[in-house]
Design a protein around this motif. Sequence first.
Motif, short mmCIF file in Angstrom:
data_model
loop_
_atom_site.label_atom_id
_atom_site.label_comp_id
_atom_site.label_asym_id
_atom_site.label_seq_id
_atom_site.Cartn_x
_atom_site.Cartn_y
_atom_site.Cartn_z
N LEU A 103 3.38 -4.22 -0.86
CA LEU A 103 4.07 -3.22 -0.02
C LEU A 103 4.97 -2.35 -0.88
O LEU A 103 5.02 -1.12 -0.71
CB LEU A 103 4.90 -3.90 1.06
CG LEU A 103 4.20 -4.33 2.33
CD1 LEU A 103 5.13 -5.16 3.20
CD2 LEU A 103 3.68 -3.12 3.11
N SER A 104 5.66 -2.97 -1.80
CA SER A 104 6.59 -2.25 -2.66
C SER A 104 5.87 -1.26 -3.57
O SER A 104 6.21 -0.08 -3.62
CB SER A 104 7.38 -3.26 -3.49
OG SER A 104 8.12 -2.62 -4.48
N GLU A 130 2.92 1.01 9.38
CA GLU A 130 2.16 0.13 8.50
C GLU A 130 1.96 -1.17 9.26
O GLU A 130 2.92 -1.86 9.57
CB GLU A 130 2.91 -0.12 7.18
CG GLU A 130 2.03 -0.65 6.06
CD GLU A 130 1.28 -1.92 6.39
OE1 GLU A 130 0.04 -1.93 6.29
OE2 GLU A 130 1.92 -2.91 6.78
N SER A 166 2.78 -0.13 -3.49
CA SER A 166 1.91 0.85 -2.83
C SER A 166 2.72 1.99 -2.22
O SER A 166 2.16 3.05 -1.90
CB SER A 166 1.09 0.18 -1.74
OG SER A 166 1.94 -0.22 -0.67
N TRP A 220 2.43 -10.11 -1.00
CA TRP A 220 2.46 -9.05 0.01
C TRP A 220 3.68 -8.16 -0.17
O TRP A 220 3.59 -6.94 0.01
CB TRP A 220 2.41 -9.63 1.42
CG TRP A 220 1.13 -10.34 1.73
CD1 TRP A 220 0.98 -11.65 2.09
CD2 TRP A 220 -0.20 -9.80 1.69
NE1 TRP A 220 -0.35 -11.95 2.27
CE2 TRP A 220 -1.10 -10.84 2.04
CE3 TRP A 220 -0.72 -8.54 1.40
CZ2 TRP A 220 -2.48 -10.65 2.11
CZ3 TRP A 220 -2.10 -8.35 1.46
CH2 TRP A 220 -2.95 -9.39 1.81
N CYS A 262 8.26 -2.08 8.98
CA CYS A 262 6.89 -1.64 8.66
C CYS A 262 6.22 -1.00 9.87
O CYS A 262 5.59 0.06 9.75
CB CYS A 262 6.05 -2.82 8.17
SG CYS A 262 6.53 -3.43 6.53
N LEU A 269 -0.82 -4.82 6.11
CA LEU A 269 -0.17 -5.68 5.12
C LEU A 269 1.02 -6.41 5.72
O LEU A 269 1.26 -7.58 5.40
CB LEU A 269 0.27 -4.85 3.91
CG LEU A 269 -0.81 -4.11 3.13
CD1 LEU A 269 -0.19 -3.34 1.97
CD2 LEU A 269 -1.88 -5.05 2.65
N SER A 270 1.75 -5.72 6.58
CA SER A 270 2.94 -6.33 7.18
C SER A 270 2.58 -7.53 8.05
O SER A 270 3.33 -8.50 8.12
CB SER A 270 3.73 -5.31 7.98
OG SER A 270 2.94 -4.74 9.00
N LEU A 275 3.81 2.20 0.66
CA LEU A 275 3.42 2.44 2.05
C LEU A 275 4.63 2.43 2.98
O LEU A 275 4.61 3.06 4.03
CB LEU A 275 2.43 1.38 2.52
CG LEU A 275 1.02 1.46 1.96
CD1 LEU A 275 0.22 0.22 2.35
CD2 LEU A 275 0.33 2.72 2.45
N VAL A 276 5.66 1.69 2.56
CA VAL A 276 6.84 1.50 3.39
C VAL A 276 8.08 1.63 2.50
O VAL A 276 8.08 1.17 1.36
CB VAL A 276 6.83 0.10 4.05
CG1 VAL A 276 8.06 -0.13 4.91
CG2 VAL A 276 5.56 -0.11 4.87
N GLU A 315 13.36 -3.58 -1.28
CA GLU A 315 12.46 -4.54 -1.89
C GLU A 315 13.18 -5.59 -2.73
O GLU A 315 12.76 -6.75 -2.76
CB GLU A 315 11.40 -3.83 -2.73
CG GLU A 315 12.00 -3.04 -3.88
CD GLU A 315 11.02 -2.10 -4.53
OE1 GLU A 315 10.67 -2.35 -5.70
OE2 GLU A 315 10.62 -1.12 -3.88
N TYR A 319 9.00 -6.73 9.10
CA TYR A 319 7.82 -6.41 9.91
C TYR A 319 8.13 -5.27 10.89
O TYR A 319 7.33 -4.34 11.07
CB TYR A 319 7.35 -7.66 10.64
CG TYR A 319 6.16 -7.44 11.53
CD1 TYR A 319 4.90 -7.16 10.99
CD2 TYR A 319 6.26 -7.49 12.91
CE1 TYR A 319 3.79 -6.94 11.81
CE2 TYR A 319 5.16 -7.28 13.73
CZ TYR A 319 3.94 -7.00 13.18
OH TYR A 319 2.85 -6.78 13.98
#
Length: 120
Positions: free
Chosen positions: A81-82, A30, A84, A77, A25, A33-34, A86-87, A91, A22
Amino acid sequence: MQKENLIKDMSFNFALSIIELYKICKSQNEFILSKQLLRSGTSIGANAQEALAGFSEKDFLHKMSIASKEARESQYWIDLLSQSKLVQFDEIRYKLEIQSIINISTSIVKTLQDKLRLKS
């Protein structure tokens, strides 16, 4: 070590990992989602703890079922996150941790469900 104690320890350690993720993120801007992952990822251990304090096998089963569902939500989630992108994060580490928790919690739930069916 019993599965119940294993799931308690694993879910607590996973919650700490999720708090760490978190923070990663947030540092990468981000927030949405986080936050969902933070809620579900820390809820697993809370429900496992409640299960261990359950007043009956049915109560234990109910709380462990919730913990198992929260684990599956957390997996969702993490995957989101992985994929997408986004971060940027490790993973594989999180995916391995949550898959182990899902396997153990599912095994606990199924074993107790079978046991309770035999008693009926």
